[in-house]
Design a protein around this motif. Structure first.
Motif, PDB file in Angstrom:
ATOM      1  N   PHE A   1      53.018  36.505  56.102  1.00 36.84           N
ATOM      2  CA  PHE A   1      54.308  37.153  56.743  1.00 36.84           C
ATOM      3  C   PHE A   1      53.588  38.107  57.683  1.00 36.84           C
ATOM      4  CE2 PHE A   1      55.533  35.588  52.541  1.00 36.84           C
ATOM      5  CZ  PHE A   1      56.266  34.631  52.975  1.00 36.84           C
ATOM      6  N   TYR A   2      52.886  37.306  58.124  1.00 34.60           N
ATOM      7  CA  TYR A   2      52.366  39.147  59.381  1.00 34.60           C
ATOM      8  C   TYR A   2      53.535  39.135  60.499  1.00 34.60           C
ATOM      9  CZ  TYR A   2      49.420  40.929  62.605  1.00 34.60           C
ATOM     10  OH  TYR A   2      48.528  41.878  63.621  1.00 34.60           O
ATOM     11  N   GLY A   3      53.742  38.153  60.609  1.00 31.51           N
ATOM     12  CA  GLY A   3      54.767  38.053  61.655  1.00 31.51           C
ATOM     13  C   GLY A   3      56.394  38.458  61.579  1.00 31.51           C
ATOM     14  N   ARG A   4      57.232  38.793  60.516  1.00 32.34           N
ATOM     15  CA  ARG A   4      58.241  39.331  59.946  1.00 32.34           C
ATOM     16  C   ARG A   4      57.698  40.519  59.071  1.00 32.34           C
ATOM     17  NH1 ARG A   4      61.167  36.212  55.205  1.00 32.34           N
ATOM     18  NH2 ARG A   4      62.120  36.006  56.995  1.00 32.34           N
TER      19      ARG A   4
ATOM     20  N   ASP B   1      57.468  42.205  63.233  1.00 34.83           N
ATOM     21  CA  ASP B   1      58.732  42.672  63.415  1.00 34.83           C
ATOM     22  C   ASP B   1      60.219  43.979  62.875  1.00 34.83           C
ATOM     23  OD1 ASP B   1      57.815  40.539  65.778  1.00 34.83           O
ATOM     24  OD2 ASP B   1      58.561  38.915  64.125  1.00 34.83           O
ATOM     25  N   GLY B   2      59.672  43.555  62.265  1.00 31.04           N
ATOM     26  CA  GLY B   2      60.510  44.470  61.274  1.00 31.04           C
ATOM     27  C   GLY B   2      59.928  46.200  60.596  1.00 31.04           C
ATOM     28  N   GLY B   3      58.284  46.491  61.364  1.00 25.72           N
ATOM     29  CA  GLY B   3      57.543  47.577  61.615  1.00 25.72           C
ATOM     30  C   GLY B   3      56.879  48.330  59.979  1.00 25.72           C
ATOM     31  N   HIS B   4      56.644  47.045  59.309  1.00 28.93           N
ATOM     32  CA  HIS B   4      56.364  47.361  58.641  1.00 28.93           C
ATOM     33  C   HIS B   4      55.025  46.643  57.902  1.00 28.93           C
ATOM     34  CE1 HIS B   4      59.742  48.654  56.019  1.00 28.93           C
ATOM     35  NE2 HIS B   4      60.479  47.221  56.480  1.00 28.93           N
ATOM     36  N   LEU B   5      54.866  46.452  58.714  1.00 26.53           N
ATOM     37  CA  LEU B   5      53.140  45.377  59.017  1.00 26.53           C
ATOM     38  C   LEU B   5      51.939  47.263  57.773  1.00 26.53           C
ATOM     39  CD1 LEU B   5      51.523  43.365  59.969  1.00 26.53           C
ATOM     40  CD2 LEU B   5      50.732  44.880  62.526  1.00 26.53           C
ATOM     41  N   TRP B   6      52.526  48.285  57.911  1.00 28.87           N
ATOM     42  CA  TRP B   6      51.574  48.655  57.853  1.00 28.87           C
ATOM     43  C   TRP B   6      51.492  48.012  56.020  1.00 28.87           C
ATOM     44  CZ3 TRP B   6      53.454  51.639  52.588  1.00 28.87           C
ATOM     45  CH2 TRP B   6      54.820  51.618  52.952  1.00 28.87           C
ATOM     46  N   TRP B   7      52.154  47.327  54.953  1.00 24.94           N
ATOM     47  CA  TRP B   7      52.406  47.226  54.152  1.00 24.94           C
ATOM     48  C   TRP B   7      50.865  46.384  54.024  1.00 24.94           C
ATOM     49  CZ3 TRP B   7      57.558  45.577  52.561  1.00 24.94           C
ATOM     50  CH2 TRP B   7      58.728  46.225  51.934  1.00 24.94           C
ATOM     51  N   LEU B   8      50.583  45.932  54.604  1.00 29.99           N
ATOM     52  CA  LEU B   8      49.529  44.751  54.671  1.00 29.99           C
ATOM     53  C   LEU B   8      48.086  45.444  54.755  1.00 29.99           C
ATOM     54  CD1 LEU B   8      48.714  41.766  54.663  1.00 29.99           C
ATOM     55  CD2 LEU B   8      49.095  41.751  57.331  1.00 29.99           C
ATOM     56  N   TRP B   9      47.921  46.582  55.592  1.00 28.93           N
ATOM     57  CA  TRP B   9      47.040  46.752  56.203  1.00 28.93           C
ATOM     58  C   TRP B   9      46.732  48.251  54.508  1.00 28.93           C
ATOM     59  CZ3 TRP B   9      45.227  44.240  58.284  1.00 28.93           C
ATOM     60  CH2 TRP B   9      45.432  43.816  59.521  1.00 28.93           C
ATOM     61  N   THR B  10      48.101  48.397  54.107  1.00 28.79           N
ATOM     62  CA  THR B  10      48.142  48.999  52.499  1.00 28.79           C
ATOM     63  C   THR B  10      46.886  48.598  51.634  1.00 28.79           C
ATOM     64  OG1 THR B  10      49.719  50.786  53.751  1.00 28.79           O
ATOM     65  CG2 THR B  10      48.867  50.651  51.091  1.00 28.79           C
ATOM     66  N   CYS B  11      47.628  46.546  51.587  1.00 28.01           N
ATOM     67  CA  CYS B  11      47.548  46.597  50.592  1.00 28.01           C
ATOM     68  C   CYS B  11      45.548  46.202  50.981  1.00 28.01           C
ATOM     69  CB  CYS B  11      47.593  44.792  50.171  1.00 28.01           C
ATOM     70  SG  CYS B  11      49.414  45.253  49.510  1.00 28.01           S
ATOM     71  N   LEU B  12      45.148  45.501  52.254  1.00 27.69           N
ATOM     72  CA  LEU B  12      44.009  45.549  52.339  1.00 27.69           C
ATOM     73  C   LEU B  12      42.727  46.945  52.121  1.00 27.69           C
ATOM     74  CD1 LEU B  12      41.758  43.499  54.025  1.00 27.69           C
ATOM     75  CD2 LEU B  12      42.320  44.157  55.575  1.00 27.69           C
TER      76      LEU B  12
END
Length: 100
Positions: free
Chosen positions: A39-42, A45-56
């Protein structure tokens, strides 16, 4: 204003299988990262990319934590073995990879 004073003694810290706990938490962080990756693109687009990097980041810090608690557990076991053998536990006993 009065100074706060404790009314009872602090409880002893809980001891358990810390290595397994940290390892489990690290696995959870990496699984969450992998689940969100499609869901990287979504997320972007929603400004929630930090969720992904927080998990990493949580997974990476978890790896550091696993390394730390394994070394701590080994040091505690060496200390207990030295105490049972009648040696002075404060004397340094070389661990794996150390020369002395």
């Amino acid at each position: 204003m009065t100074k706060w004073t404790p009314r009872h003694e602090a409880p002893e810290p809980l001891e358990g299988n810390v290595v397994a706990t940290i390892t489990g938490g690290t696995i959870v962080w990496f699984v969450l990262f992998l689940v969100q990756l499609p869901f990287y693109g979504r997320l972007s687009d929603g400004g929630h990319l930090w969720w992904l990097w927080t998990c990493l980041t949580g997974g990476g810090l978890g790896l550091v934590g696993v390394w730390y608690v394994r070394r701590r557990d080994a040091a505690i076991k060496r200390h207990a073995a030295a105490r049972e053998a009648g040696r002075n536990p404060s004397e340094s006993v070389p661990s794996e990879g150390e020369t002395g």
